[in-house]
Enzyme design. Structure first.
Site, PDB file in Angstrom:
ATOM      1  N   HIS A   1       9.957 -29.702 -47.004  1.00  0.00           N
ATOM      2  CA  HIS A   1       8.538 -30.202 -47.188  1.00  0.00           C
ATOM      3  C   HIS A   1       7.499 -29.330 -46.803  1.00  0.00           C
ATOM      4  O   HIS A   1       6.399 -29.282 -47.479  1.00  0.00           O
ATOM      5  CB  HIS A   1       8.380 -31.520 -46.612  1.00  0.00           C
ATOM      6  CG  HIS A   1       9.254 -32.714 -47.211  1.00  0.00           C
ATOM      7  ND1 HIS A   1      10.727 -32.699 -47.085  1.00  0.00           N
ATOM      8  CD2 HIS A   1       8.796 -33.633 -47.731  1.00  0.00           C
ATOM      9  CE1 HIS A   1      10.958 -33.652 -47.795  1.00  0.00           C
ATOM     10  NE2 HIS A   1      10.030 -34.470 -48.501  1.00  0.00           N
ATOM     11  N   SER A   2       7.796 -28.493 -45.877  1.00  0.00           N
ATOM     12  CA  SER A   2       6.776 -27.477 -45.293  1.00  0.00           C
ATOM     13  C   SER A   2       7.066 -26.263 -45.552  1.00  0.00           C
ATOM     14  O   SER A   2       8.045 -25.812 -45.415  1.00  0.00           O
ATOM     15  CB  SER A   2       6.946 -27.785 -43.814  1.00  0.00           C
ATOM     16  OG  SER A   2       6.032 -26.700 -43.169  1.00  0.00           O
TER      17      SER A   2
END
Length: 233
Positions: free
Chosen positions: A12-13
């Protein structure tokens, strides 16, 4: 990059994906590892297009297989969608701890492992860190059952910082280079995470044991690296 199996790390990052790639790449300099983190506009999340682009670039670049590791649930769903749409047997999902699995997978790929071997290494990552004694007991027992003509050596670890990630990866790759089953202090010497899980510090004694056609050569090469401080002295 020359290793046949490549990796895509989906998070997600974008920063987390890039950081995981940086750590894994240090362990496996010849493996092509791509990050697919965040969204195209820099937000937290996962992007189908970024994952697909990373996988396609690796396949177009000559990778014989691509293993995908993810962090949180929706990242896995996004990656699974890419795998389903591509419908290519060379692309596989690996259910494993994100960072630890990436390191284990990278080392396996560096040693020439195919997608199956890379996935298996990644999936055992958490067990190697969580209970190195259990891993070691199983490995030593298996070796003893297979052969009685084991070669054994003992050597002192010269590295001031001990058997941390870089020397552990070097030792694991060296162990995997030979037609031999090698254990170090009871754990599988070809597993970088099992080696790191021992927590060995500078001055510790390493007990090496090997069986197989190239057992003596394997221990000779490993001992030479240990006595040279893995190039860190």
């Amino acid at each position: 990059m020359s290793a046949a199996t490549a990796l895509v790390l989906v998070s997600h990052s974008a920063q987390l994906a890039a950081g995981a790639v940086e750590v894994a790449q240090q362990m496996a300099p010849d493996v092509d590892i791509r990050a697919a983190g965040g969204t195209e506009d820099g937000r937290i999340g996962t992007s189908y297009d970024l994952v697909e682009q990373a996988v396609t670039a690796l396949l177009d670049g000559g990778a014989t297989a691509v293993a995908i590791l993810t962090d949180l649930g929706s990242a896995a769903l996004t990656a699974e969608s890419v795998v389903d749409v591509l419908d290519d047997d060379r692309v596989v999902m690996v259910d494993a701890p994100f960072v630890e699995g990436a390191v284990a997978a990278a080392v396996a790929a560096q040693s020439g492992g195919d997608a199956g071997a890379v996935g298996a290494a990644a999936r055992t990552a958490i067990d190697s860190f969580g209970d190195s004694a259990t891993v070691g007991a199983g490995s030593a027992g298996d070796v003893a059952a297979e052969a009685t003509d084991a070669v054994e050596r003992s050597v002192v670890l010269r590295n001031r910082l001990g058997l941390h990630a870089r020397p552990a990866a070097t030792l694991a790759r060296k162990a995997a280079d030979f037609d031999a089953e090698v254990t170090l202090n009871g754990v599988d010497a070809a597993s970088v995470l099992a080696l790191m899980g021992l927590g060995l510090t500078g001055g510790a004694e390493l007990h090496l044991r090997a069986t197989g056609p190239q057992a003596a050569q394997a221990l000779e090469a490993i001992v030479a690296d240990v006595e040279a401080g893995f190039g860190e002295e």
